[in-house]
Design a protein around this motif. Structure first.
Motif: not given
Length: 437
Positions: A388-390, A397, A416
């Motif tokens: 995932d995006d953090y 993420g 990200g």
């Protein structure tokens, strides 16, 4: 049940972080009698008439002897309104990596400055790191206000300078609060002080007890990194197949449609088992065993996620990393990348930029990342990872970079995450240093 606030303290050396934390612990009666006795004895050995509350936090012998904090010290305390997990991070420039560690899960950060010195380079550096990590709220504690005779104008000048800097990093004006305090004397730490009648805001603890806690990890998309596949194969449970792990974010309920990544297999949650028995639903932080309607090929390291909001597995990651090793990172390096319970081979395709902590700017295309450097990199992995995006899900993420030769941790990475809005530096020269470097 009271809510939980995760917070971190940061600031320059000798700004009084440990004394402030000690004061919070002491005034909220979160100190055991034997701890206070030990601190009192150590204070007497130093020739002090009153207990040095900073020693409640500075637990390492080297820290006590030098009067500094060189590690992240975690403390837990509670009031009737809320429970707290506090990370007291070090102030030295060379321990920036510890600040990143301590602040990585914080929902609020208390940044201290000495009222006699004002906003320093390290203050601005820490604020930039906190902005990069996405810590949503900042409190500037203007400490040692008693040493400037509780002067209002001194406080106002410092508060304005810091607020302007925080806003330039992307913080909304309403998420930055400045409080004049004396951690040593207790002014405006737990209760409002009569010595600052010109200050009309809350005491620090009052603010910590009432500030909204967001985002709620239960509202995030459901993520369960699979730690273990349970198949007892007993007469009582001949067909049992469960997928155990701790929920990283979100909530899962029986009947929910989920997807198993990176394979992309879909199924429906048939049951949720725990050590205390089955549940109809479970949320972030719970350790569970999920049962599915379908007999799927799932292994340790896979991710079970909400079908409607699952990350797209990818074999190329853009990320911000904090380099933790003495040896430098260079483009072309081959490393191991640990994401959740899965470890894969990875290749450093490019070091895109380095965060220049001295000038608070981005140095483009540096030759390498050295110890404590924060940089943006592009990595290619040997197999797709469901990262995932953090900012969406910190647990799924984030990742570690590991030395394949000896297994040492080389870096912590955030998928990200970009640098704060600091402006750009000129392109790096041949030696990897920009004009600002």
């Amino acid at each position: 049940m009271s809510s939980l606030l995760r917070l971190a303290t940061a600031g320059s050396v000798d700004d009084g972080k440990s004394t402030l934390v000690g004061r919070l612990l002491y005034d909220t009666k979160s100190v055991l009698a034997d701890q206070l006795d030990a601190v009192t004895r150590a204070s007497v050995d130093r020739g002090l008439d009153t207990p040095d509350l900073s020693l409640l936090v500075d637990g390492l012998r080297s820290e006590r002897e030098q009067g500094i904090t060189i590690d992240v010290a975690y403390r837990y305390f509670a009031t009737p309104q809320r429970s707290f997990v506090l990370a007291d991070t070090p102030g030295h420039v060379q321990y920036t990596r510890n600040t990143v560690t301590g602040a990585s899960t914080a929902q609020l950060a208390v940044l201290l400055v000495d009222a006699r010195n004002g906003v320093l380079e390290q203050t601005r550096r820490h604020a930039a790191v906190l902005a990069m990590l996405g810590v949503p709220r900042l409190v500037l504690a203007v400490n040692k206000i008693d040493l400037v005779d509780y002067d209002e104008s001194t406080f106002e000048v410092i508060a304005k300078e810091f607020t302007d800097h925080a806003v330039s990093l992307g913080y909304p004006m309403g998420e930055v609060l400045s409080i004049p305090i004396s951690a040593l004397q207790g002014d405006n730490v737990v209760t409002r002080s009569e010595n600052t009648p010109w200050y009309t805001g809350p005491a620090l603890l009052e603010h910590l007890e009432t500030v909204p806690v967001a985002p709620d990890p239960h509202d995030a998309p459901f993520r369960l990194p699979v730690q273990y596949v349970i198949r007892p194969r007993t007469a009582e449970y001949p067909d049992y197949r469960g997928y155990a792990g701790q929920i990283a974010s979100g909530t899962v309920r029986t009947g929910d449609e989920v997807v198993v990544l990176p394979q992309g297999l879909r199924s429906t949650v048939a049951g949720i088992d725990t050590a205390d028995g089955p549940l109809g639903e479970a949320g972030s932080g719970n350790s569970v065993t999920v049962l599915l309607d379908d007999d799927l090929d799932i292994a340790r390291g896979d991710l079970i996620a909400s079908a409607g909001s699952a990350p797209e597995p990818a074999d190329e990651l853009s990320a911000t990393v904090c380099w933790l090793a003495g040896s430098a990172l260079r483009a072309g390096s081959r490393v191991l990348l640990k994401h959740g319970a899965k470890t894969v081979q990875a290749f450093v395709e490019e070091i895109v930029a380095r965060f220049d902590e001295q000038q608070l700017r981005a140095v483009h295309a540096p030759e390498s990342l050295e110890l404590n450097h924060i940089g943006q990199v592009r990595l290619r992995t040997s197999e797709p990872l469901p990262a995932d995006d953090y900012r969406t899900s910190p647990r799924t993420g984030s990742f570690l970079i590991i030395d394949p030769k000896d297994g040492d941790t080389l870096a912590a990475g955030l998928v990200g995450v970009g640098f704060p809005a600091l402006g750009d530096a000129p392109a790096a020269s041949a030696d990897g240093q920009g004009a600002t470097g």
